[in-house]
Design a protein around this motif. Structure first.
Motif, short mmCIF file in Angstrom:
data_model
loop_
_atom_site.label_atom_id
_atom_site.label_comp_id
_atom_site.label_asym_id
_atom_site.label_seq_id
_atom_site.Cartn_x
_atom_site.Cartn_y
_atom_site.Cartn_z
N ALA A 55 0.85 -1.20 0.00
CA ALA A 55 0.00 0.00 0.00
C ALA A 55 0.88 1.25 0.00
O ALA A 55 0.63 2.21 -0.74
CB ALA A 55 -0.91 0.00 1.22
N THR A 56 1.96 1.20 0.79
CA THR A 56 2.87 2.35 0.87
C THR A 56 3.55 2.60 -0.47
O THR A 56 3.65 3.75 -0.92
CB THR A 56 3.94 2.08 1.96
N LEU A 57 4.02 1.52 -1.11
CA LEU A 57 4.66 1.65 -2.41
C LEU A 57 3.70 2.31 -3.41
O LEU A 57 4.07 3.23 -4.14
CB LEU A 57 5.10 0.26 -2.91
N TYR A 58 2.47 1.85 -3.40
CA TYR A 58 1.47 2.39 -4.33
C TYR A 58 1.20 3.87 -4.03
O TYR A 58 1.14 4.70 -4.93
CB TYR A 58 0.18 1.57 -4.24
N PHE A 59 1.07 4.20 -2.75
CA PHE A 59 0.83 5.60 -2.35
C PHE A 59 2.00 6.48 -2.79
O PHE A 59 1.81 7.61 -3.23
CB PHE A 59 0.65 5.71 -0.83
N LEU A 60 3.23 5.96 -2.66
CA LEU A 60 4.41 6.73 -3.08
C LEU A 60 4.39 6.93 -4.60
O LEU A 60 4.64 8.04 -5.10
CB LEU A 60 5.71 6.00 -2.68
N GLN A 61 4.07 5.85 -5.32
CA GLN A 61 4.02 5.94 -6.79
C GLN A 61 2.98 6.97 -7.24
O GLN A 61 3.18 7.69 -8.20
CB GLN A 61 3.65 4.57 -7.39
N GLN A 62 1.85 7.02 -6.51
CA GLN A 62 0.76 7.92 -6.90
C GLN A 62 0.89 9.31 -6.26
O GLN A 62 0.07 10.19 -6.52
CB GLN A 62 -0.60 7.32 -6.47
N GLY A 63 1.88 9.47 -5.40
CA GLY A 63 2.08 10.77 -4.73
C GLY A 63 0.91 11.13 -3.83
O GLY A 63 0.50 12.29 -3.75
N LEU A 107 -1.20 11.93 2.58
CA LEU A 107 -1.92 11.23 3.66
C LEU A 107 -2.86 12.15 4.45
O LEU A 107 -3.76 11.69 5.13
CB LEU A 107 -0.92 10.59 4.63
N GLU A 108 -2.61 13.46 4.32
CA GLU A 108 -3.46 14.42 5.03
C GLU A 108 -4.78 14.64 4.31
O GLU A 108 -5.67 15.32 4.83
CB GLU A 108 -2.74 15.79 5.15
N LYS A 109 -4.89 14.12 3.08
CA LYS A 109 -6.12 14.35 2.30
C LYS A 109 -6.93 13.05 2.18
O LYS A 109 -6.64 12.21 1.33
CB LYS A 109 -5.76 14.89 0.91
N PRO A 110 -7.96 12.90 3.03
CA PRO A 110 -8.73 11.65 3.06
C PRO A 110 -9.28 11.23 1.69
O PRO A 110 -9.35 10.04 1.40
CB PRO A 110 -9.88 11.99 4.03
N GLN A 111 -9.65 12.22 0.85
CA GLN A 111 -10.20 11.85 -0.46
C GLN A 111 -9.15 11.18 -1.34
O GLN A 111 -9.44 10.24 -2.06
CB GLN A 111 -10.72 13.09 -1.17
N GLU A 112 -7.92 11.70 -1.25
CA GLU A 112 -6.82 11.11 -2.04
C GLU A 112 -6.55 9.69 -1.55
O GLU A 112 -6.31 8.78 -2.33
CB GLU A 112 -5.53 11.94 -1.89
N ALA A 141 -8.68 7.67 -0.01
CA ALA A 141 -9.82 6.82 -0.37
C ALA A 141 -9.73 6.41 -1.85
O ALA A 141 -9.97 5.24 -2.20
CB ALA A 141 -11.13 7.55 -0.11
N LYS A 142 -9.36 7.36 -2.71
CA LYS A 142 -9.27 7.06 -4.14
C LYS A 142 -8.16 6.02 -4.39
O LYS A 142 -8.35 5.07 -5.15
CB LYS A 142 -8.93 8.37 -4.88
N ALA A 143 -7.05 6.20 -3.70
CA ALA A 143 -5.93 5.26 -3.87
C ALA A 143 -6.31 3.88 -3.35
O ALA A 143 -6.01 2.86 -3.98
CB ALA A 143 -4.68 5.78 -3.15
N LEU A 144 -7.03 3.85 -2.21
CA LEU A 144 -7.43 2.55 -1.65
C LEU A 144 -8.39 1.82 -2.58
O LEU A 144 -8.33 0.60 -2.73
CB LEU A 144 -8.10 2.74 -0.28
N LYS A 185 -6.40 5.16 9.55
CA LYS A 185 -7.52 4.26 9.89
C LYS A 185 -8.10 3.55 8.67
O LYS A 185 -8.32 2.33 8.69
CB LYS A 185 -8.59 5.10 10.59
N SER A 186 -8.36 4.30 7.60
CA SER A 186 -9.02 3.68 6.44
C SER A 186 -8.12 2.64 5.77
O SER A 186 -8.60 1.64 5.22
CB SER A 186 -9.45 4.74 5.43
N VAL A 187 -6.81 2.86 5.83
CA VAL A 187 -5.87 1.88 5.27
C VAL A 187 -5.96 0.59 6.08
O VAL A 187 -6.08 -0.50 5.55
CB VAL A 187 -4.41 2.42 5.31
N ARG A 188 -5.97 0.73 7.41
CA ARG A 188 -6.04 -0.46 8.27
C ARG A 188 -7.35 -1.21 8.07
O ARG A 188 -7.37 -2.42 7.97
CB ARG A 188 -5.89 -0.08 9.76
N GLU A 189 -8.44 -0.46 7.98
CA GLU A 189 -9.74 -1.12 7.81
C GLU A 189 -9.75 -1.98 6.55
O GLU A 189 -10.19 -3.12 6.56
CB GLU A 189 -10.86 -0.08 7.75
N ALA A 190 -9.23 -1.41 5.45
CA ALA A 190 -9.24 -2.13 4.17
C ALA A 190 -8.37 -3.39 4.25
O ALA A 190 -8.78 -4.47 3.82
CB ALA A 190 -8.74 -1.20 3.06
#
Ligand code: C5P
Length: 218
Positions: free
Chosen positions: A41-49, A52-57, A59-62, A101-106
């Motif tokens: 998940a971290t690798l993907y978040f880094l690739q997509q830039g 983490l402070e923006k919940p919408q971003e 959620a979209k990545a998740l 939180k949303s990362v953990r839930e998923a």
């Protein structure tokens, strides 16, 4: 024979993954590395830039994140990822991503689905406390930070990556600190978990101890 769930939690670099893998092999169980899922998940978040402070971003990545396993290989959005999960860039970010939180839930939902037929060994930080609080065997692994850093350095060396011992030890301590004090599922010894300090144990000894404990439950 009854199939059980073995939950192995503990600090970074205590040898959880290699031990859990060997225990699973010994019992003919499936091994799931939950840390690799947080790393993916971290690798993907880094690739997509992803910010983490923006919940919408987040959620979209998740929603676009697809993690699965093929044998021991982790597939991230249709691509096998191995060494990419273990870079210092991922090491530096993974505890921040895992605290969301949303990362953990998923990921917890996916981990619980993987374990529904039991017969698995899963290692991580919250396996005995949150993912499988009803696991038949819970283990909490510890070791002093220098021993852990040395082990991690050797592991990296085998992959051709050179890193200073102090840098590794600092990263381990920092991750322990974030993992143990976060609000969401902090790393803590689960109720009923057996604590194993691996500082002075050989690999075979630590595997043997857990297999022995497991056999008493099967
Ligand atoms: O196990 P590993 O060191 O690869 O895990 C990387 C990071 O993933 C940990 O430092 C922790 O922040 C996070 N993690 C977690 N919960 C898990 C497994 C890993 O928060 N169950």
């Amino acid at each position: 024979m009854q199939k059980i769930i073995i939950a192995i939690d503990g600090y970074s670099g205590t040898g959880k993954s290699s031990t859990a893998k060997a225990v699973a092999r010994n019992l003919g169980y499936t091994y799931i590395d939950s840390g690799a899922m947080y790393r993916a998940a971290t690798l993907y978040f880094l690739q997509q830039g992803v910010d983490l402070e923006k919940p919408q971003e987040v959620a979209k990545a998740l929603a676009a994140l697809d993690i699965s396993f093929e044998g021991q290989d982790l597939i991230l959005n249709e691509k096998v990822v191995r060494d990419e999960l273990r870079t210092m860039a991922v090491n530096d970010q993974v505890s921040q991503v895992s605290a969301v939180k949303s990362v953990r839930e998923a990921l917890v939902e996916q981990q619980q689905a993987i374990g529904q037929d039991r017969g698995i060994v899963m290692d991580g930080r919250d396996i005995g406390t949150v993912v499988f609080p009803d696991a038949e065997l819970k283990v909490f692994m510890t070791a002093n930070s220098r021993v852990r850093a040395l082990r991690r350095q050797r592991e990296l060396e085998q992959k051709g990556i050179r890193e200073e011992l102090n840098v590794i030890e600092e990263n381990l301590k920092q991750r322990d600190q974030i993992d143990s004090t976060r609000e969401e599922s902090p790393l803590t010894k689960a109720l009923g978990a057996v604590e194993i300090d691996t500082s002075d144990l050989s690999f075979d000894e630590q595997v043997g101890k857990i297999v022995e404990l497991a056999k008493k439950k099967i």
